[in-house]
Design a protein around this motif. Structure first.
Motif: not given
Length: 186
Positions: A22, A26, A51-52, A75, A78, A80, A84
């Protein structure tokens, strides 16, 4: 599905942990360093949150065919470290969903990519050349799996001597290099 619509399901199996996979996938800005056979230029347009989520990336990519694509990815979800989802606009428009599942010492990676081709050459020739465009996608994803395995090995390596024994990531196709579509000058 219209002739310029594509649906791909790719599966990889790499040795590692969910977090390792990840963290690499990512990090879109690092794509040219470890998956440089496909991703030539990546820029962050908007940073996004944890996490974007909301992150907007603009990139230029190619395969073995002598053209490049400009795509923006945002994105939108997510999970995570389990994956994603991204929305794509530009030469390709649609959705990409990455899913990571731990299986003992391995991670099963699944990428579902449902897109419509907007780039004029693909849009106009899809009815005739769809198998070639699919082959181009398959080439890029095979390079991705190989490149991810090598990047995981590099990140785990403790000594510079061991690092030197890891082969380099795959290079762009001959056609892309000879036409300098990857942006590399002699």
């Amino acid at each position: 599905m219209t002739t310029n619509d594509y649906h791909f399901v790719d599966r990889w199996c790499v040795e590692g942990t969910l977090e390792e996979v990840a963290d690499i996938l990512e990090d879109a800005l690092s794509l040219p360093q470890w998956w440089g056979s496909v991703y030539f230029d990546v820029k962050e347009i908007e940073p996004g949150g944890e996490h974007g989520i909301g992150k907007l990336i603009s990139l230029r990519a190619g395969g073995w065919l002598p053209y490049t694509l400009r795509i923006d990815f945002r994105t939108v979800e997510s999970r995570y470290p389990r994956g994603f989802s991204m929305d794509a606009t530009g030469d390709l428009e649609g959705k990409g969903i990455w899913t990571f599942e731990q299986d003992g010492p391995f991670v099963n990676v699944t990428y579902v990519w449902t897109i419509r081709a907007n780039k004029p050459i693909i849009e106009k020739l899809s009815f005739l050349l769809k198998p070639i465009f699919r082959s181009n996608h398959n080439w890029t994803m095979k390079r991705g799996e190989e490149s991810l395995k090598l990047e995981l090995m590099r990140r785990r390596t403790k000594s510079s001597a061991d690092l030197q024994r890891i082969p380099p990531s795959p290079q762009p196709s001959f056609a892309v290099k000879i036409l300098k579509l990857n942006g590399v000058k002699d």
